[in-house]
Design an enzyme around this catalytic site. Structure first.
Site, short mmCIF file in Angstrom:
data_model
loop_
_atom_site.label_atom_id
_atom_site.label_comp_id
_atom_site.label_asym_id
_atom_site.label_seq_id
_atom_site.Cartn_x
_atom_site.Cartn_y
_atom_site.Cartn_z
N ASP A 146 -2.28 0.99 7.20
CA ASP A 146 -1.48 0.82 5.98
C ASP A 146 -1.09 -0.64 5.77
OD1 ASP A 146 -1.04 3.75 5.16
OD2 ASP A 146 -0.44 3.74 7.26
N ASP A 188 0.89 -1.16 0.00
CA ASP A 188 0.00 0.00 0.00
C ASP A 188 0.92 1.21 0.00
OD1 ASP A 188 -2.28 1.67 0.24
OD2 ASP A 188 -1.97 1.78 2.40
N GLU A 202 -1.03 -1.67 -4.86
CA GLU A 202 -2.32 -1.01 -5.10
C GLU A 202 -2.12 0.20 -6.01
OE1 GLU A 202 -6.23 0.72 -2.80
OE2 GLU A 202 -4.45 0.26 -1.60
#
Length: 164
Positions: free
Chosen positions: A139, A7, A67
């Site tokens: 996160d 992420d 992502e």
């Protein structure tokens, strides 16, 4: 198959490592790489790169999933986020890992079964799927969700490749 989910963020980059064993998903580790806001941006990108290189060297994943991020508060934030993603991707490619990218909607669909799921729903499902004692830091939880998405999608991608 061991998957490193990422992420990306210019301040905090979350990572999550899972192992797919048969049909089971097993949590290996998760955490975050923090950068110093007071340092020059190039040094922050270098910290993300180096931190992920260390994670890759320690856990030896078979694949990396990152992502894709489309939303940002402003153009400057979007550029910084894109550069952080780039640092993460280069760390994976530098280690010889195949790197896949997934949108937030794809991750939510793969983890919760609904592409517009709320963040809390995704976090709760990650906790449940990986049998975690508690929800991981935001996160890291997002990164674990990306890894779960890839682990579940990789099998389908292989099937589709074999059909072609």
């Amino acid at each position: 198959m061991r998957v490193l989910g990422i992420d990306p963020g210019s301040r905090i980059t979350g990572y999550g490592i899972i192992e797919k064993v048969g049909n089971r998903l097993v949590h290996v580790d998760n955490g975050a790489i923090h950068t110093d806001n007071h340092k020059e941006f190039a040094l922050r990108l270098h910290r993300i790169f180096e931190g992920l290189c260390e994670v890759i060297a320690e856990y030896r994943p078979d694949a990396m999933a990152v992502e894709q991020v489309f939303l940002a508060h402003n153009a400057q934030s979007a550029l910084k986020l894109g550069q952080a993603r780039g640092a993460a991707i280069v760390a994976g490619v530098n280690a010889g890992l195949p790197v896949s990218e997934y949108t937030a909607m794809q991750v939510k669909q793969a983890v919760v079964g609904y592409g517009h799921a709320r963040k809390e729903q995704v976090q709760q499902m990650v906790k449940s799927l990986l049998n975690l004692p508690e929800i991981a830091q935001a996160d890291a939880s997002d990164a674990l969700a990306v890894a779960v998405c890839h682990a579940n999608s990789a099998g389908m991608k292989n099937i589709l490749r074999s059909i072609r």
